[in-house]
Structures are given as C-alpha cells and as structure tokens.
Scaffold this motif. Structure first.
Motif, mmCIF file in Angstrom:
data_model
loop_
_atom_site.group_PDB
_atom_site.id
_atom_site.type_symbol
_atom_site.label_atom_id
_atom_site.label_comp_id
_atom_site.label_asym_id
_atom_site.label_seq_id
_atom_site.Cartn_x
_atom_site.Cartn_y
_atom_site.Cartn_z
ATOM 1 N N TRP A 69 0.775 -1.119 -0.033
ATOM 2 C CA TRP A 69 -0.059 0.113 -0.129
ATOM 3 C C TRP A 69 1.036 1.167 -0.003
ATOM 4 O O TRP A 69 1.991 1.123 0.358
ATOM 5 N N VAL A 70 0.301 2.479 -0.331
ATOM 6 C CA VAL A 70 0.915 3.624 -0.242
ATOM 7 C C VAL A 70 0.373 4.421 0.999
ATOM 8 O O VAL A 70 -0.745 5.090 0.978
ATOM 9 N N PRO A 71 1.221 4.685 1.864
ATOM 10 C CA PRO A 71 0.750 5.458 3.196
ATOM 11 C C PRO A 71 0.561 6.920 2.863
ATOM 12 O O PRO A 71 1.322 7.478 2.008
ATOM 13 N N ASP A 72 -0.596 7.488 3.394
ATOM 14 C CA ASP A 72 -0.935 8.867 3.264
ATOM 15 C C ASP A 72 -0.262 9.666 4.482
ATOM 16 O O ASP A 72 -0.987 9.891 5.538
ATOM 17 N N LEU A 73 1.062 9.848 4.470
ATOM 18 C CA LEU A 73 1.479 10.575 5.459
ATOM 19 C C LEU A 73 2.550 11.732 5.315
ATOM 20 O O LEU A 73 3.005 11.630 4.004
ATOM 21 N N PRO A 74 2.651 12.814 6.037
ATOM 22 C CA PRO A 74 3.281 13.845 5.750
ATOM 23 C C PRO A 74 4.849 13.440 5.757
ATOM 24 O O PRO A 74 5.220 12.637 6.223
ATOM 25 N N PRO A 75 5.742 14.306 4.911
ATOM 26 C CA PRO A 75 7.371 13.963 4.879
ATOM 27 C C PRO A 75 7.685 14.338 6.362
ATOM 28 O O PRO A 75 7.013 15.075 7.034
ATOM 29 N N VAL A 76 8.867 13.827 6.612
ATOM 30 C CA VAL A 76 9.353 13.909 7.880
ATOM 31 C C VAL A 76 11.051 14.551 7.737
ATOM 32 O O VAL A 76 11.443 13.974 6.687
ATOM 33 N N PRO A 77 11.480 15.066 8.615
ATOM 34 C CA PRO A 77 12.960 15.498 8.607
ATOM 35 C C PRO A 77 13.885 14.551 8.790
ATOM 36 O O PRO A 77 14.952 14.685 8.091
ATOM 37 N N ARG A 78 13.563 13.659 9.646
ATOM 38 C CA ARG A 78 14.557 12.422 9.644
ATOM 39 C C ARG A 78 14.105 10.919 10.437
ATOM 40 O O ARG A 78 12.559 11.341 10.771
ATOM 41 N N LEU A 79 14.415 10.168 10.034
ATOM 42 C CA LEU A 79 14.129 8.895 10.837
ATOM 43 C C LEU A 79 15.133 8.436 11.954
ATOM 44 O O LEU A 79 16.210 8.562 11.655
ATOM 45 N N THR A 80 14.530 8.087 13.104
ATOM 46 C CA THR A 80 15.505 7.331 14.026
ATOM 47 C C THR A 80 14.997 5.942 14.224
ATOM 48 O O THR A 80 13.894 5.533 14.442
ATOM 49 N N LEU A 81 16.161 5.157 13.968
ATOM 50 C CA LEU A 81 15.951 3.621 14.131
ATOM 51 C C LEU A 81 16.666 3.178 15.318
ATOM 52 O O LEU A 81 17.646 3.451 15.627
ATOM 53 N N ALA A 82 15.744 2.352 16.247
ATOM 54 C CA ALA A 82 16.393 1.912 17.423
ATOM 55 C C ALA A 82 17.390 0.785 17.239
ATOM 56 O O ALA A 82 17.226 0.060 16.140
ATOM 57 N N ALA A 83 18.261 0.639 18.013
ATOM 58 C CA ALA A 83 19.330 -0.417 17.941
ATOM 59 C C ALA A 83 19.638 -1.126 19.164
ATOM 60 O O ALA A 83 20.339 -0.944 20.059
ATOM 61 N N SER A 84 18.672 -2.071 19.458
ATOM 62 C CA SER A 84 18.588 -2.722 20.576
ATOM 63 C C SER A 84 19.423 -4.057 20.639
ATOM 64 O O SER A 84 19.731 -4.426 21.637
ATOM 65 N N GLY A 85 19.471 -4.715 19.535
ATOM 66 C CA GLY A 85 20.214 -5.959 19.477
ATOM 67 C C GLY A 85 19.446 -7.069 19.680
ATOM 68 O O GLY A 85 20.089 -8.225 19.798
ATOM 69 N N GLU A 86 18.270 -6.843 20.374
ATOM 70 C CA GLU A 86 17.234 -7.941 20.825
ATOM 71 C C GLU A 86 16.289 -8.321 19.987
ATOM 72 O O GLU A 86 15.346 -9.216 20.220
#
Length: 122
Positions: A69-86
């Motif tokens: 699908w194509v989400p209907d969301l506004p653009p964002v300045p950045r993405l933050t990805l978690a790095a838990s290793g779990e």
C-alpha cells in the motif's frame, strides 16, 4: 541526538528499509524518497504477512506474497532507528548498496537528507 550514528542521503534519491517485526516475525519493507525540501517521504509500504500491528493500510492489496500500500503521511525531517540488538533482524537499508544497521545494541541510528544540518555525526 547525542551519540547517534547519522546516515545522510542525497536529495532526490530513494531507499528502502526492511526489517523483521519483533513480535509477529514477519518481514516489513518501506520505500522512501528524499524530497527537494530536505525531507523524507514514505512512498510505499509492504508486509509479508499480517498480525498485531501489521495490518495493511487503506488501499492495500496482495501482490507477489506481500500486502502492499501507499501510506498517506506527511514528509518527515529524519528517521530514528532503534538499535537494541534484541530484535530478530537488523534494519537493512538499501540505496546504491545495502547495509545492515542496528544488529547489535548501541546508539540510535538517524537517517536524514544530506541538507539536514541538524543531524549529528557519530
């Protein structure tokens, strides 16, 4: 974001993020575009299966084993990805080449357009 690893992406470029859902153990994939105003626009999403928190969005259809699908969301300045290793998998980011991120515990990973001067380098 102090201590974060930052990845900068060129304006106009596209990339995909893929990972395995931590509970349902299904593959999730998103396609992103770097816009001319130094933002990230989600242009597509796909999930290999379904389950809690993994329902396809409006207009979703089944295609080659994926709900797409194509989400209907506004653009964002950045993405933050978690790095838990779990989690069951690292994040896989593919642009010109693919790289795995966050396979081990560590600082969050920021993904931002090159022109986003506020992204910290780490």
């Amino acid at each position: 974001m102090a201590g974060a690893m930052a990845l900068a992406l060129a304006n106009g470029g596209t990339f995909t993020l893929e990972w395995t859902h931590s509970v349902e153990r299904e593959t999730w994939r998103e396609t992103w575009q770097v816009t001319g105003d130094d933002r990230l626009q989600l242009t597509g999403a796909a999930v290999k299966g379904s389950g809690a928190g993994m329902e396809p969005g409006p207009g979703g259809h089944f295609e080659d084993g994926w709900w797409v699908w194509v989400p209907d969301l506004p653009p964002v300045p950045r993405l933050t990805l978690a790095a838990s290793g779990e989690t069951p998998s690292a994040w896989t980011l593919c642009a010109a080449k693919c790289v795995e991120l966050g396979a081990t515990s560590g600082a969050p990973i920021e993904v931002a357009p090159c022109g986003d001067e506020s992204a910290e380098q780490g």
